[in-house]
Design an enzyme around this catalytic site. Structure first.
Site, PDB file in Angstrom:
ATOM      1  N   GLY A 127      -0.612   7.054   1.811  1.00 40.27           N
ATOM      2  CA  GLY A 127      -0.332   8.503   1.955  1.00 40.27           C
ATOM      3  C   GLY A 127      -0.947   9.308   3.195  1.00 40.27           C
ATOM      4  N   PHE A 128      -1.246   8.431   4.222  1.00 40.63           N
ATOM      5  CA  PHE A 128      -1.836   9.070   5.403  1.00 40.63           C
ATOM      6  C   PHE A 128      -3.183   9.853   4.909  1.00 40.63           C
ATOM      7  CE2 PHE A 128       1.988   9.610   8.632  1.00 40.63           C
ATOM      8  CZ  PHE A 128       1.948   8.379   8.812  1.00 40.63           C
ATOM      9  N   ASN A 187       6.392   6.103   3.158  1.00 43.78           N
ATOM     10  CA  ASN A 187       5.832   6.513   1.995  1.00 43.78           C
ATOM     11  C   ASN A 187       5.649   8.279   2.272  1.00 43.78           C
ATOM     12  OD1 ASN A 187       5.446   4.184   0.666  1.00 43.78           O
ATOM     13  ND2 ASN A 187       3.315   4.130   1.731  1.00 43.78           N
ATOM     14  N   THR A 188       5.825   8.783   3.381  1.00 41.74           N
ATOM     15  CA  THR A 188       5.921  10.306   3.680  1.00 41.74           C
ATOM     16  C   THR A 188       7.401  10.550   3.325  1.00 41.74           C
ATOM     17  OG1 THR A 188       3.797  10.351   4.719  1.00 41.74           O
ATOM     18  CG2 THR A 188       5.630  12.009   5.323  1.00 41.74           C
ATOM     19  N   ASN A 211      -3.069   6.293  16.837  1.00 46.83           N
ATOM     20  CA  ASN A 211      -1.802   6.496  16.028  1.00 46.83           C
ATOM     21  C   ASN A 211      -1.798   7.706  15.103  1.00 46.83           C
ATOM     22  OD1 ASN A 211       0.029   6.186  13.803  1.00 46.83           O
ATOM     23  ND2 ASN A 211       0.195   3.982  14.394  1.00 46.83           N
ATOM     24  N   ASN A 232       0.848  -1.236  -0.064  1.00 49.91           N
ATOM     25  CA  ASN A 232      -0.070   0.144   0.135  1.00 49.91           C
ATOM     26  C   ASN A 232       0.764   1.327   0.053  1.00 49.91           C
ATOM     27  OD1 ASN A 232      -0.722   2.128   2.663  1.00 49.91           O
ATOM     28  ND2 ASN A 232       0.442   0.135   3.398  1.00 49.91           N
ATOM     29  N   LYS A 251       6.271   3.629  16.988  1.00 43.35           N
ATOM     30  CA  LYS A 251       6.166   2.653  15.923  1.00 43.35           C
ATOM     31  C   LYS A 251       7.217   2.900  14.869  1.00 43.35           C
ATOM     32  CE  LYS A 251       3.186   0.076  12.895  1.00 43.35           C
ATOM     33  NZ  LYS A 251       1.738  -0.066  12.347  1.00 43.35           N
ATOM     34  N   TYR A 256      -3.151  -7.101  10.511  1.00 43.80           N
ATOM     35  CA  TYR A 256      -3.591  -6.358   9.923  1.00 43.80           C
ATOM     36  C   TYR A 256      -3.981  -7.065   8.361  1.00 43.80           C
ATOM     37  CZ  TYR A 256      -4.631  -2.625   6.212  1.00 43.80           C
ATOM     38  OH  TYR A 256      -5.189  -1.956   5.248  1.00 43.80           O
ATOM     39  N   THR A 257      -2.875  -7.551   7.565  1.00 43.26           N
ATOM     40  CA  THR A 257      -3.027  -8.076   6.648  1.00 43.26           C
ATOM     41  C   THR A 257      -3.825  -9.506   6.542  1.00 43.26           C
ATOM     42  OG1 THR A 257      -1.215  -7.063   5.670  1.00 43.26           O
ATOM     43  CG2 THR A 257      -1.749  -9.177   4.631  1.00 43.26           C
ATOM     44  N   SER A 274       6.238   5.051   8.572  1.00 46.16           N
ATOM     45  CA  SER A 274       5.681   4.714   7.329  1.00 46.16           C
ATOM     46  C   SER A 274       6.625   4.988   5.942  1.00 46.16           C
ATOM     47  CB  SER A 274       4.331   5.674   7.185  1.00 46.16           C
ATOM     48  OG  SER A 274       3.776   5.586   5.893  1.00 46.16           O
ATOM     49  N   ASN A 321       6.489  -1.422  11.352  1.00 39.76           N
ATOM     50  CA  ASN A 321       5.765  -0.918  10.102  1.00 39.76           C
ATOM     51  C   ASN A 321       5.926  -1.866   9.041  1.00 39.76           C
ATOM     52  OD1 ASN A 321       4.027   0.885   8.653  1.00 39.76           O
ATOM     53  ND2 ASN A 321       4.664   2.537  10.049  1.00 39.76           N
TER      54      ASN A 321
END
Length: 415
Positions: free
Chosen positions: A142-143, A228-229, A192, A139, A268, A370-371, A226, A297
Site C-alpha cells: 500500500g505504498f 492495490n491503490t 520511483n 504483497n 512503469k 526483486y523477488t 501498482s 509491475n
C-alpha cells in the site's frame, strides 16, 4: 538540448548495465485490507540463532573491509550464502527491510520507492506473503512511505557527500579519483514516484515528487501500475497517461539544470493489459518521446501452479517466477509496438542469467530483480552476471546491446 541529453544519458545507462536490482521499501499499493492468516511466531532460540549468525557476518565484514573494497564485496557476496537461509525464519516484512539495508553495498544500480508526497502507513500487516515453492511473493503493502521530505533529506545528504568527495578528489594530490556514477553516489539511482491513496489529484502528487526529488535522481519513474491503490491503473489509459506525462515532463523541464541536463523520465506499466491498452501506451510513449518504460509491475492474475498455494487467495500483486512469461511476452510486444525506439527495462520473474538473457532478447536494455533477490540474496547477482555472459558468448553477441530485441527482428528476405 536538455531533453536530448537526458535521453542520451538514459540510453548510456541502459546499454552499460546488464543486471540491476531495484530496492524499494514498498513499490506496491493496496485497495483494501482483508483478514489474513496469522504469521507463525518463531521461538526466541530461533531469533537468537539468526541474530548471532548475522552478527558474525557483520563482524567478519568489518575486518575484511579493512583490506580493500574489492575484497570486501567479494566476501560479502559469498558470506550471504550462509546468512540467507536464516531470513526464512523471519517475518517477511522484517526480512524485506534487512534485505534493503544489506543491498546498500555491492550494487551499481538501485531504484528506490515508490515515494509518496505525504507519509502514509500503507495497508495493515501482514501484507507480504511468501510462496516459496513457486518462487513467488504476494504483497499489498500500500505504498507505505515516509514521504518525500524524509527521502529528500537522506538523498540530499548523500548528494552533498558525493559533491564533497568530488571536490576533495579534484584538489587532492594523492591521485585518487571518485568513481564515476550518479548524483548520490558511485552507482546510478532511480527514484520511483507514487501517489497518496487519498489524493484527488494524481498529477499534482507526481509533480510534487519531481520538484522535490529530481535533483537527486539519475532517472525518475512514474508508477501508475501498482495493483492495490484504488484507481491508480486507470492512469494507464491513453488520455489519462498523455495528460499525466505531459504535466510531469513540464514540471521537470521548467526546473534549472546544469550541463548534465534533466533526469530521464520513465513510466512503469502493469502486466494485466489488453492489446488495445498496449497500443495506447506505445502511442503516448512515442508521441511524447518518453525516455523509457519499465515492464512490468506485479500481476493480479493467479495461474497454475500458484492457484494450489493457500496464499494465492491473498489480495495483492504477485511477483516472481510465475510472472516471468507474462511480463516477457508483454515486453516483446511493447518493443515491437515502439519499434525499438523507446528504451525498455525488463522486470518480472528473473532468477537466472538465462532469464535475464531472454528479457534482453525480448527487447530489454536493462533488467531488474526483486523477488529472486529476496530468496537468493546478494550471491545471486554475480551468478546471474556470469550466466548472462555465457549466454551472450554462446550466441555470438559481443555485448548486451547487440542482443537487445534479437527475438523481435524479422529477417530480410533475400532478393
Amino acid at each position: 538540448m536538455a531533453a536530448r541529453a537526458s535521453r542520451k544519458l538514459l540510453r548510456d545507462f541502459l546499454f552499460r548495465r546488464a543486471c540491476t536490482t531495484p530496492i524499494a521499501g514498498a513499490r506496491h499499493c493496496s485497495s483494501a485490507a482483508e483478514t489474513a492468516p496469522k504469521i507463525p511466531h518463531f521461538s526466541k532460540k530461533g531469533r537468537l540463532l539468526t541474530g548471532t549468525t548475522l552478527g558474525l557476518v557483520i563482524g567478519g565484514g568489518a575486518y575484511v573491509s579493512t583490506v580493500d573494497e574489492a575484497t570486501f564485496c567479494g566476501w560479502l557476496f559469498s558470506a550471504t550464502k550462509l546468512v540467507n537461509p536464516f531470513f526464512a525464519l523471519l517475518d517477511p516484512e522484517v526480512a524485506h527491510r534487512l534485505g534493503v539495508s544489506a543491498a546498500a553495498r555491492g550494487f551499481g544500480f538501485v531504484e528506490i520507492g515508490s515515494v509518496t508526497p505525504v507519509p502514509q502507513e500503507g495497508n495493515p500487516k501482514p501484507r507480504i506473503f511468501r510462496l516459496r515453492e513457486e518462487g513467488a511473493i504476494i504483497n499489498r503493502c500500500g505504498f507505505n512511505s515516509e514521504g518525500i521530505v524524509a527521502v529528500a533529506k537522506r538523498l540530499g545528504a548523500q548528494h552533498g557527500k558525493r559533491k564533497l568527495d568530488e571536490t576533495t578528489s579534484s584538489s587532492s594530490s594523492s591521485g585518487e579519483e571518485v568513481k564515476p556514477g550518479g548524483k548520490a553516489g558511485p552507482g546510478i539511482l532511480g527514484v520511483n514516484l507514487g501517489k497518496n491513496k487519498t489524493s484527488e489529484d494524481a498529477s499534482a502528487d507526481y509533480v510534487q515528487g519531481v520538484h522535490t526529488l529530481s535533483q537527486y535522481a539519475d532517472y525518475l519513474v512514474i508508477n501508475v501500475s501498482s495493483p492495490n491503490t484504488p484507481g491508480l491503473r486507470m492512469l494507464q489509459g491513453r488520455k489519462q497517461l498523455k495528460d499525466l506525462v505531459k504535466r510531469v515532463q513540464a514540471a521537470r523541464d521548467e526546473m534549472q539544470w546544469g550541463e548534465e541536463g534533466s533526469p530521464p523520465l520513465l513510466v512503469k506499466i502493469a502486466p494485466d493489459l489488453s492489446k488495445e491498452d498496449l497500443e495506447d501506451i506505445a502511442a503516448v510513449a512515442l508521441a511524447l518521446r518518453l525516455d523509457g518504460l519499465i515492464i512490468s509491475n506485479t500481476t493480479v492474475s493467479r495461474s497454475d501452479p500458484v492457484t494450489t498455494n493457500p496464499a494465492a487467495s491473498e489480495a495483492g500483486g504477485l511477483s516472481g517466477k510465475p510472472l516471468f512469461n507474462i511480463s516477457t511476452s508483454l515486453l516483446k510486444e511493447m518493443y515491437i509496438l515502439t519499434r525499438g525506439k523507446i528504451p525498455l527495462i525488463g522486470c518480472g520473474g528473473i532468477s537466472s542469467g538465462e532469464d535475464a538473457y531472454k528479457k534482453i532478447r525480448a527487447g530489454a536494455s536493462l533488467v531488474q530483480l526483486y523477488t529472486a533477490f529476496a530468496y537468493g540474496g546478494p550471491a545471486l547477482i554475480p551468478q546471474i552476471k556470469a550466466e548472462l555472459s555465457e549466454c551472450l558468448e554462446r550466441d555470438g553477441f559481443k555485448s548486451v546491446s547487440e542482443a537487445v530485441g534479437a527475438d523481435c527482428r524479422v529477417a530480410t528476405p533475400k532478393v
